[in-house]
Enzyme design. Structure first.
Site, PDB file in Angstrom:
ATOM      1  N   GLY A 170       0.805  -1.228   0.000  1.00  0.00           N
ATOM      2  CA  GLY A 170       0.000   0.000   0.000  1.00  0.00           C
ATOM      3  C   GLY A 170       0.832   1.269   0.000  1.00  0.00           C
ATOM      4  N   LYS A 188       6.339  16.838  -3.933  1.00  0.00           N
ATOM      5  CA  LYS A 188       6.624  17.067  -2.509  1.00  0.00           C
ATOM      6  C   LYS A 188       7.694  18.132  -2.301  1.00  0.00           C
ATOM      7  CE  LYS A 188       5.216  12.401  -1.132  1.00  0.00           C
ATOM      8  NZ  LYS A 188       5.640  11.003  -0.971  1.00  0.00           N
TER       9      LYS A 188
HETATM   10  N1  HSE Z   1       3.407   6.810  -2.955  1.00  0.00           N
HETATM   11  C1  HSE Z   1       3.880   7.647  -1.907  1.00  0.00           C
HETATM   12  C2  HSE Z   1       5.207   7.097  -1.411  1.00  0.00           C
HETATM   13  C3  HSE Z   1       2.866   7.664  -0.806  1.00  0.00           C
HETATM   14  O1  HSE Z   1       5.548   5.971  -1.770  1.00  0.00           O
HETATM   15  O2  HSE Z   1       5.899   7.786  -0.674  1.00  0.00           O
HETATM   16  C4  HSE Z   1       3.109   8.713   0.228  1.00  0.00           C
HETATM   17  O3  HSE Z   1       3.126  10.000  -0.302  1.00  0.00           O
END
Ligand code: HSE
Length: 375
Positions: A170, A188
């Site tokens: 997940g 980010k």
């Molecule tokens: N897909 C993102 C990660 C989820 O793997 O960091 C969290 O932002």
């Protein structure tokens, strides 16, 4: 607080479970496509019913993706509802629209889970920037990529197998190319830089290189030379000049970034008074991410809103030079040495290498000796 929860996937379900144990936050309605029933919340496919319900003061958006998340969040702000979201693509893409709109409407807006999953990164960045200039932000911001790179390095797993595991746990986005091509990290670092420096970076000028082309042979070369590869973001503000990029980066095994395991992140700020501060924790996963969404709701209850005033658009200067490991047909006049079937370059600008990579999409690049841990 009465919440209209949008989405009941990994994060939405985690949020629902955590707030079920609290008496200051109640989920009144859940908008989702799943055929579920919940004991204490109405489940609906109709977002308009959330908008029309005056008892709902806060919309928690955990749908992911840009649409219809953008339309729903915008409508919620316009209706005077506070918003908490974990959706970095949404906040980054519509930063110039949603943040000024929320501030103009006097609506509270928070998105701590959007960067660093369960790490108190944006909330600490908010505190750090109150009393000093922030000079640099960045680091390991994607749990999926860290999981893949760590599994390849420590366990000798192949790329595909490691990605499959990250998806099963997940961690990955619905479309994992967003993770492995560095787009998630790109969102980010842009969002973090905007908050840190009080500006709006021109996203089109921020390049991102990902890890999709890394091979077991690359990892073996790194090991043989005492390096570990990580996907790293950088946002810098120096004397009013802004630099930002995302790229695989090689760290010596003794550097903190080299030791970060599985889905963990290590996100760093350098402040003019505090110097370096780094934040470590799970960057992805249901409950770590939902934890920060709940923290944002508690912050709303205590009166907090967005982390920084909205700032003006700024351009990017990525002329800084560094050496790179490159597997691909790189110009011979910029090659310093060979590592197996790859080369180490002479110092070349970030801008040059990322422009070259666009023309050579099957290549793999990783920066080295970047001085990341010298500040
Ligand atoms: N897909 C993102 C990660 C989820 O793997 O960091 C969290 O932002």
């Amino acid at each position: 607080m009465k919440v209209g929860l949008l989405g009941f996937g990994v994060v939405g379900r985690g949020f629902y479970d955590i707030v079920a144990t609290r008496d200051d936050i109640a989920v009144a309605k859940v908008v989702c496509l799943e055929d579920i029933s919940l004991p204490d919340a109405e489940v609906t496919r109709d977002f308009q019913s959330v908008l029309a319900d005056d008892s709902i003061d806060t919309v928690v958006e955990a749908m992911g993706g840009l649409h219809p998340a953008y339309e729903f969040v915008r409508a919620a702000i316009e209706a005077g509802k506070n918003v908490v979201t974990s959706n970095k693509a949404l906040v980054c893409t519509f930063y110039d629209e949603l943040i000024p709109l929320a501030q103009a409407k006097g609506v509270k807006f928070r998105c701590t889970a959007a960067v660093g999953g369960g790490i108190c990164w944006l909330s600490e960045l908010e505190r750090a920037r109150r009393v000093q200039k922030i000079l640099r932000v960045g680091g390991i911001m994607n749990g999926t990529c860290n999981y893949i790179l760590d599994s390849m390095t420590r366990l000798g797993l192949g790329y595909d197998e490691a990605l499959k595991q990250a998806q099963a746990l997940g961690y990955a986005e619905a479309n994992p190319t967003t993770d492995v091509d560095g787009i998630d990290t790109w969102h980010k670092v842009i969002l973090s830089s905007n908050i840190a420096f009080g500006v709006s970076l021109d996203a089109a000028q921020v390049p991102a290189a990902g890890i999709r082309n890394i091979t077991a042979e690359d990892v073996e070369q790194f090991k043989a030379h005492g390096y570990v590869c990580k996907l790293v973001s950088t946002g810098i503000c120096k004397d009013g000049v802004y630099s930002a990029y995302v790229q695989p980066t090689l760290f010596e095994t003794c550097e903190p970034e080299a030791t970060i395991p599985t889905n963990y992140n290590l996100i760093t700020l350098v402040g003019e008074h505090s110097g370096r501060q780094s934040f470590y924790g799970q960057g992805a996963g249901r409950y770590p991410t939902a934890y920060n969404v709940v923290q944002d709701c508690v912050d709303l209850l205590s009166g907090k809103s967005f982390y920084a005033p909205y700032g003006a658009k700024v351009t990017i200067d990525n002329s800084a030079a560094m050496c790179y490991y490159i597997r691909g047909n790189f110009p011979a006049d910029k090659v310093a040495e060979r590592w197996g079937n790859a080369v180490i370059t002479t110092p070349v600008s970030v801008e040059f290498v990322h422009a070259w990579l666009k023309e050579n999409p099957d290549a793999f690049i990783a920066a080295l000796n970047t001085g990341w841990n010298e500040a």
